[in-house]
Design a protein around this motif. Structure first.
Motif, PDB file in Angstrom:
ATOM      1  N   LYS A   1       0.853  -1.229  -0.004  1.00  0.00           N
ATOM      2  CA  LYS A   1       0.010  -0.138  -0.106  1.00  0.00           C
ATOM      3  C   LYS A   1       0.946   1.289   0.091  1.00  0.00           C
ATOM      4  CE  LYS A   1      -3.667   2.309   2.373  1.00  0.00           C
ATOM      5  NZ  LYS A   1      -4.512   2.480   3.808  1.00  0.00           N
ATOM      6  N   PRO A   2       1.968   1.332   0.852  1.00  0.00           N
ATOM      7  CA  PRO A   2       2.604   2.680   0.900  1.00  0.00           C
ATOM      8  C   PRO A   2       3.418   2.668  -0.507  1.00  0.00           C
ATOM      9  CG  PRO A   2       2.910   1.526   2.900  1.00  0.00           C
ATOM     10  CD  PRO A   2       2.115   0.600   2.202  1.00  0.00           C
ATOM     11  N   LEU A   3       3.952   1.610  -0.867  1.00  0.00           N
ATOM     12  CA  LEU A   3       4.566   1.714  -2.452  1.00  0.00           C
ATOM     13  C   LEU A   3       3.797   2.068  -3.541  1.00  0.00           C
ATOM     14  CD1 LEU A   3       6.757  -1.681  -1.989  1.00  0.00           C
ATOM     15  CD2 LEU A   3       7.486   0.857  -1.295  1.00  0.00           C
ATOM     16  N   LYS A   4       2.423   1.606  -3.564  1.00  0.00           N
ATOM     17  CA  LYS A   4       1.524   2.142  -4.400  1.00  0.00           C
ATOM     18  C   LYS A   4       1.432   3.514  -4.387  1.00  0.00           C
ATOM     19  CE  LYS A   4      -0.121  -0.244  -7.017  1.00  0.00           C
ATOM     20  NZ  LYS A   4       0.246  -0.389  -8.370  1.00  0.00           N
ATOM     21  N   GLU A   5       1.139   4.031  -2.894  1.00  0.00           N
ATOM     22  CA  GLU A   5       0.816   5.499  -2.902  1.00  0.00           C
ATOM     23  C   GLU A   5       1.939   6.227  -3.355  1.00  0.00           C
ATOM     24  OE1 GLU A   5      -0.075   6.144   1.198  1.00  0.00           O
ATOM     25  OE2 GLU A   5      -1.993   4.945   1.184  1.00  0.00           O
TER      26      GLU A   5
ATOM     27  N   LEU B   1      10.802   4.714   4.890  1.00  0.00           N
ATOM     28  CA  LEU B   1      10.823   5.131   3.434  1.00  0.00           C
ATOM     29  C   LEU B   1       9.664   5.846   3.355  1.00  0.00           C
ATOM     30  CD1 LEU B   1      11.913   4.492   0.829  1.00  0.00           C
ATOM     31  CD2 LEU B   1      10.502   2.807   0.297  1.00  0.00           C
ATOM     32  N   ALA B   2       8.386   5.694   3.893  1.00  0.00           N
ATOM     33  CA  ALA B   2       7.125   6.783   3.258  1.00  0.00           C
ATOM     34  C   ALA B   2       7.634   7.941   4.217  1.00  0.00           C
ATOM     35  CB  ALA B   2       5.979   5.865   3.911  1.00  0.00           C
ATOM     36  N   ALA B   3       7.897   7.781   5.532  1.00  0.00           N
ATOM     37  CA  ALA B   3       8.600   9.174   6.138  1.00  0.00           C
ATOM     38  C   ALA B   3       9.398   9.860   5.365  1.00  0.00           C
ATOM     39  CB  ALA B   3       8.818   8.880   7.460  1.00  0.00           C
TER      40      ALA B   3
ATOM     41  N   ARG C   1       0.667  13.780   0.571  1.00  0.00           N
ATOM     42  CA  ARG C   1       1.659  12.825   1.535  1.00  0.00           C
ATOM     43  C   ARG C   1       1.279  11.580   1.628  1.00  0.00           C
ATOM     44  NH1 ARG C   1       3.740  16.860   0.180  1.00  0.00           N
ATOM     45  NH2 ARG C   1       4.554  18.596   1.609  1.00  0.00           N
ATOM     46  N   ILE C   2       1.773  10.720   2.289  1.00  0.00           N
ATOM     47  CA  ILE C   2       1.583   9.215   2.397  1.00  0.00           C
ATOM     48  C   ILE C   2       1.417   9.219   4.035  1.00  0.00           C
ATOM     49  CG2 ILE C   2       2.423   6.898   2.551  1.00  0.00           C
ATOM     50  CD1 ILE C   2       4.412   7.611   0.153  1.00  0.00           C
ATOM     51  N   GLU C   3       0.111   8.609   4.114  1.00  0.00           N
ATOM     52  CA  GLU C   3      -0.014   8.191   5.602  1.00  0.00           C
ATOM     53  C   GLU C   3       0.704   6.999   6.259  1.00  0.00           C
ATOM     54  OE1 GLU C   3      -3.987   7.202   8.384  1.00  0.00           O
ATOM     55  OE2 GLU C   3      -4.099   7.608   6.305  1.00  0.00           O
ATOM     56  N   VAL C   4       1.558   7.536   7.113  1.00  0.00           N
ATOM     57  CA  VAL C   4       2.766   6.502   7.846  1.00  0.00           C
ATOM     58  C   VAL C   4       1.946   5.906   8.979  1.00  0.00           C
ATOM     59  CG1 VAL C   4       4.688   6.316   8.712  1.00  0.00           C
ATOM     60  CG2 VAL C   4       4.505   8.027   7.074  1.00  0.00           C
ATOM     61  N   GLN C   5       1.603   4.607   8.854  1.00  0.00           N
ATOM     62  CA  GLN C   5       1.008   3.667   9.963  1.00  0.00           C
ATOM     63  C   GLN C   5       1.934   2.650  10.590  1.00  0.00           C
ATOM     64  OE1 GLN C   5      -2.496   2.293   7.742  1.00  0.00           O
ATOM     65  NE2 GLN C   5      -3.728   4.242   8.207  1.00  0.00           N
ATOM     66  N   GLN C   6       2.914   2.602   9.929  1.00  0.00           N
ATOM     67  CA  GLN C   6       3.997   1.442  10.560  1.00  0.00           C
ATOM     68  C   GLN C   6       5.485   2.163  10.694  1.00  0.00           C
ATOM     69  OE1 GLN C   6       2.738  -0.062   6.563  1.00  0.00           O
ATOM     70  NE2 GLN C   6       4.693  -1.373   6.839  1.00  0.00           N
ATOM     71  N   SER C   7       6.054   1.458  11.531  1.00  0.00           N
ATOM     72  CA  SER C   7       7.479   2.002  12.261  1.00  0.00           C
ATOM     73  C   SER C   7       8.516   0.923  11.514  1.00  0.00           C
ATOM     74  CB  SER C   7       7.515   2.189  13.740  1.00  0.00           C
ATOM     75  OG  SER C   7       7.254   0.689  14.138  1.00  0.00           O
TER      76      SER C   7
ATOM     77  N   ASN D   1       7.731  11.444   2.399  1.00  0.00           N
ATOM     78  CA  ASN D   1       7.049  12.650   2.780  1.00  0.00           C
ATOM     79  C   ASN D   1       7.994  13.932   3.037  1.00  0.00           C
ATOM     80  OD1 ASN D   1       4.655  11.398   2.684  1.00  0.00           O
ATOM     81  ND2 ASN D   1       4.835  11.079   4.894  1.00  0.00           N
ATOM     82  N   THR D   2       9.147  13.699   3.594  1.00  0.00           N
ATOM     83  CA  THR D   2      10.302  14.565   3.894  1.00  0.00           C
ATOM     84  C   THR D   2      10.729  15.218   2.622  1.00  0.00           C
ATOM     85  OG1 THR D   2      11.123  13.420   6.036  1.00  0.00           O
ATOM     86  CG2 THR D   2      12.472  15.279   5.072  1.00  0.00           C
ATOM     87  N   LEU D   3      11.230  14.230   1.864  1.00  0.00           N
ATOM     88  CA  LEU D   3      11.248  14.775   0.293  1.00  0.00           C
ATOM     89  C   LEU D   3      10.477  15.575  -0.266  1.00  0.00           C
ATOM     90  CD1 LEU D   3      13.333  14.527  -2.167  1.00  0.00           C
ATOM     91  CD2 LEU D   3      12.342  12.392  -2.702  1.00  0.00           C
TER      92      LEU D   3
END
Length: 474
Positions: free
Chosen positions: A200-204, A232-234, A220-226, A237-239
């Motif tokens: 899911k995050p990769l598709k986003e 990578l998603a975080a 932005r990507i909703e980050v739900q995992q650590s 988002n920073t980028l």
């Protein structure tokens, strides 16, 4: 065929690959687990039955030598045959085992082979798994030789159908199969959930990156995992935030440059058309218009020069000389160039410089720093008011402080004054000829000298700028 040809077919994405891999691994694991279960059952349970048959045979063999008579021994054999799962045959003529006579269930078939009979004659046990000649099912059999005076006097033949051995396993087989099916479903469900969570995050990211390529950096990507994917998603988002900020600054820069160039260009165009159309009239008017055009050209030249300067300074690879400089002398040389302007405006320059201070740096760029700061101080200091210039040492740092007597800057505006084209008083700055880039250039030069640039101001109290540079260490 050319690069434009597209081969149509099944396109296995990362999700399908992970899902397929999990499914294959789950099925292989369950098949292997089932096979291992059968193997271990046969290995341990069947072996255990062999040991029981051998133990019963050895016990009967021991009783054979201890029994008072043959009748007593036959009773013991009969009792063992009836009380255990094994069938027991006793014969004092081992030839009968080889012929299969007179044992009804083995009629027309031998119980043991010739080679196995030879082992019995040598006093060795015979153990085998073989198909039952009448019922066509495998049996587990143990033959114990009975020796007297070193000669084969008889034999005990103990056997049991393997169907009886596997019977306990049949009772748990449905439970085992059901458990394996449930396990397979759970593994596939967990694999599906895990795959979706991973993909899911990769598709986003894929969807958002396409929007970013079109200039939209707001998603932005909703980050739900650590885990690593969450990190990578975080980072993504920073980028995106950084690119959005860069894009915003680029837009502001283009707007500011357009705005700064529009005024002088409109002046130049208007006065040039006036001269060409003969509207200017006499020579004095023409000279006035040409002077205005010249001033606006000079303003554009300064703007372009400052823009190029700032672009160079913001480049990390820009070369900066590093040599010991008498900082007080450099400041004095710059102040001397402002003496005429100071006398014309009635501004008093108050200097308090420590002549012993030596710093490492680029003399041309540090002169530009002092010049830009003094120019700003002159621009905002009213006639008859002083400008104080102080150079002092604080530990291992040289501190240059320039304090004007201007109207001051609101506290909330201070963080913005080093931005490109930022003006607290737009009209006055343009009138005085500033480009709005001076402090931005100062900030970049000081930064490249590993120093610190600070501004302190308040409405009605003037403005104090400070430049802190590392001292030269010989």
């Amino acid at each position: 065929m050319g690069s434009g040809v597209q081969i149509r077919g099944v396109n296995y994405g990362l999700k399908q690959k992970i899902w397929t891999t999990i499914s294959i691994v789950a099925v292989i694991t369950i098949i292997f687990g089932t096979g291992l279960t059968y193997y271990l059952y046969e290995k341990f349970y069947v072996e255990k039955q062999k040991e029981i048959l051998i133990m019963q045979g050895e016990e009967l063999k021991k009783f054979y030598h201890q029994a008072a008579n043959k009748t007593e021994f036959n009773k013991r054999v009969k009792w063992t045959d009836e009380s255990s799962d094994a069938k027991v045959i006793f014969t004092e003529d081992p030839m009968l085992l080889s012929a299969g006579i007179p044992y009804e269930e083995f009629a027309d078939n031998s119980l043991i082979t010739f080679d196995e009979r030879q082992k019995l004659l040598a006093g060795k046990k015979v153990i085998f798994i073989r198909e039952h000649p009448r019922f066509h099912q495998d049996i587990l059999a143990v033959t114990i030789p009975l020796l007297k005076n070193g000669q084969l006097a008889g034999a005990l033949f103990l056997y049991m159908p393997l169907a009886d051995v596997y019977e306990p396993f049949k009772s748990i087989r449905p439970v085992l199969i059901l458990s394996l099916i449930v396990l397979l479903i759970i593994v596939l469900w967990l694999g599906h959930k895990m795959t979706n969570r991973l993909i899911k995050p990769l598709k986003e990211m894929e969807a958002i990156s396409k929007k970013m390529s079109q200039g939209d950096f707001s998603k932005r990507i909703e980050v739900q995992q650590s885990d690593e994917v969450g990190n990578l998603a975080a980072s993504f988002n920073t980028l995106a935030s950084s690119l959005e900020a860069v894009d915003q600054k680029r837009r502001e820069f283009l707007q500011n440059v357009s705005h700064e160039l529009r005024t002088p260009l409109s002046y130049m165009k208007g006065y040039t058309e006036a001269i060409l159309d003969g509207v200017a009239g006499d020579t004095a008017a023409v000279e006035k218009y040409v002077t205005i055009i010249h001033n606006e050209t000079d303003r554009m030249q300064r703007l372009v020069h400052d823009l190029l300067d700032l672009a160079q300074l913001e480049d990390d690879s820009y070369p900066m000389r590093n040599e010991p400089l008498p900082f007080a002398q450099l400041i004095t040389d710059v102040v001397d160039r402002f003496e005429l302007t100071a006398s014309q405006k009635g501004i008093q320059l108050i200097q308090n410089l420590d002549d012993e201070i030596i710093v490492n740096g680029d003399s041309d760029r540090l002169e530009q720093v002092v010049s830009n700061l003094l120019a700003n101080a002159f621009r905002y200091t009213p006639p008859g008011k002083p400008i104080q210039i102080t150079l002092m040492k604080e530990r291992m740092t040289a501190v240059l402080r320039i304090q004007d007597s201007g109207p001051g800057i609101p506290k909330e505006e201070l963080p913005k004054v080093i931005e490109r084209f930022y003006r607290v008083d737009h009209a006055r700055t343009r009138k005085e000829g500033g480009t709005g880039l001076g402090l931005a250039i100062v900030y970049q030069i000081v930064k490249k000298h590993h120093g610190e640039f600070l501004i302190d101001s308040d409405i009605g109290c003037g403005t104090t700028v400070m430049v802190k540079l590392p001292l030269f260490v010989g």
